[in-house]
Design a protein around this motif. Structure first.
Motif, PDB file in Angstrom:
ATOM      1  N   ASP A 195      88.446  53.130   9.284  1.00 11.85           N
ATOM      2  CA  ASP A 195      87.237  52.688   9.935  1.00 11.85           C
ATOM      3  C   ASP A 195      86.365  53.431  10.279  1.00 11.85           C
ATOM      4  OD1 ASP A 195      88.406  49.977   9.960  1.00 11.85           O
ATOM      5  OD2 ASP A 195      89.616  50.278  11.423  1.00 11.85           O
ATOM      6  N   CYS A 239      74.223  47.812   1.201  1.00  9.21           N
ATOM      7  CA  CYS A 239      75.456  46.861   1.297  1.00  9.21           C
ATOM      8  C   CYS A 239      75.986  46.617  -0.123  1.00  9.21           C
ATOM      9  CB  CYS A 239      75.521  45.534   1.876  1.00  9.21           C
ATOM     10  SG  CYS A 239      75.183  45.595   3.686  1.00  9.21           S
ATOM     11  N   TRP A 264      82.242  49.339   9.469  1.00  9.44           N
ATOM     12  CA  TRP A 264      82.866  49.398   7.911  1.00  9.44           C
ATOM     13  C   TRP A 264      84.315  49.858   8.029  1.00  9.44           C
ATOM     14  CZ3 TRP A 264      84.275  54.316   6.761  1.00  9.44           C
ATOM     15  CH2 TRP A 264      83.236  55.351   7.061  1.00  9.44           C
ATOM     16  N   PHE A 280      83.807  49.801   0.332  1.00  8.24           N
ATOM     17  CA  PHE A 280      83.472  49.768   1.842  1.00  8.24           C
ATOM     18  C   PHE A 280      83.246  48.122   2.053  1.00  8.24           C
ATOM     19  CE2 PHE A 280      82.249  54.012   1.058  1.00  8.24           C
ATOM     20  CZ  PHE A 280      82.306  54.634   2.000  1.00  8.24           C
ATOM     21  N   ASP A 281      84.213  47.724   3.077  1.00  5.17           N
ATOM     22  CA  ASP A 281      84.013  46.258   3.563  1.00  5.17           C
ATOM     23  C   ASP A 281      83.040  46.481   4.921  1.00  5.17           C
ATOM     24  OD1 ASP A 281      84.264  43.698   4.372  1.00  5.17           O
ATOM     25  OD2 ASP A 281      86.202  43.830   5.212  1.00  5.17           O
ATOM     26  N   ILE A 282      81.839  46.127   4.812  1.00  2.00           N
ATOM     27  CA  ILE A 282      80.729  46.290   5.729  1.00  2.00           C
ATOM     28  C   ILE A 282      80.949  44.862   6.545  1.00  2.00           C
ATOM     29  CG2 ILE A 282      78.585  46.627   6.459  1.00  2.00           C
ATOM     30  CD1 ILE A 282      78.241  48.118   3.892  1.00  2.00           C
TER      31      ILE A 282
END
Length: 151
Positions: free
Chosen positions: A106, A8, A90, A61-63
């Motif tokens: 996405d 992450c 993500w 990346f927005d996990i």
């Protein structure tokens, strides 16, 4: 920090890492698959990321979620690659160096962890949304086709 935490952290903005940092999360014999191609081994994955780093201004990346898979429901993979142990959902935001346009996409990643390394990584995302829809004439055609199919 465990390997999922390191994963992450590295993917927060992969343009802020060096390809050698990938050795902190991926095993030497990593199988890395995305809609574009398949890479076998850490050296191929490092070359893939080196190429990306020369082209991208930013790749974040927005996990949103990390799910741990139950052993009974995990799918078996051939050779030395074991079961999918984690699923990550993500949103990627990519800005290429030759364009100020941001691409937001996405996706989902299946991960297989063994010990303290990721041995299997498979990305799922809409390649058309990432690439084809941003090519001037082709993008228009792809969006028209999607619109007709949605009716």
């Amino acid at each position: 920090m465990d390997v999922i935490g390191r994963f992450c952290k590295i993917y927060t903005d992969i343009c802020q890492i060096s390809p050698d940092d990938l050795e902190h999360i991926y095993a030497d014999d990593i199988l890395f698959i995305d809609p574009i191609t398949t890479h076998h081994g850490i050296d191929e994955v490092k070359r893939y990321f080196s190429n990306l780093l020369t082209q991208a201004e930013s790749c974040k990346f927005d996990i949103a979620d990390i799910f741990t898979c139950s052993p009974n429901g995990a799918k078996e993979y051939p050779s030395s690659h074991s079961k999918v142990t984690h699923i990550a959902n993500w949103t990627m935001t990519l800005t290429l160096k030759d364009s100020d346009k941001q691409i937001t996409l996405d996706g989902t990643t299946q991960l297989g962890v063994s010990g303290d390394s990721i041995i299997y990584h498979k990305d799922y995302y809409d390649l058309g949304e990432m690439v084809y829809e941003h090519v001037p004439i082709l993008g228009f055609v792809v969006k028209k086709i999607k619109g007709k199919l949605a009716k």
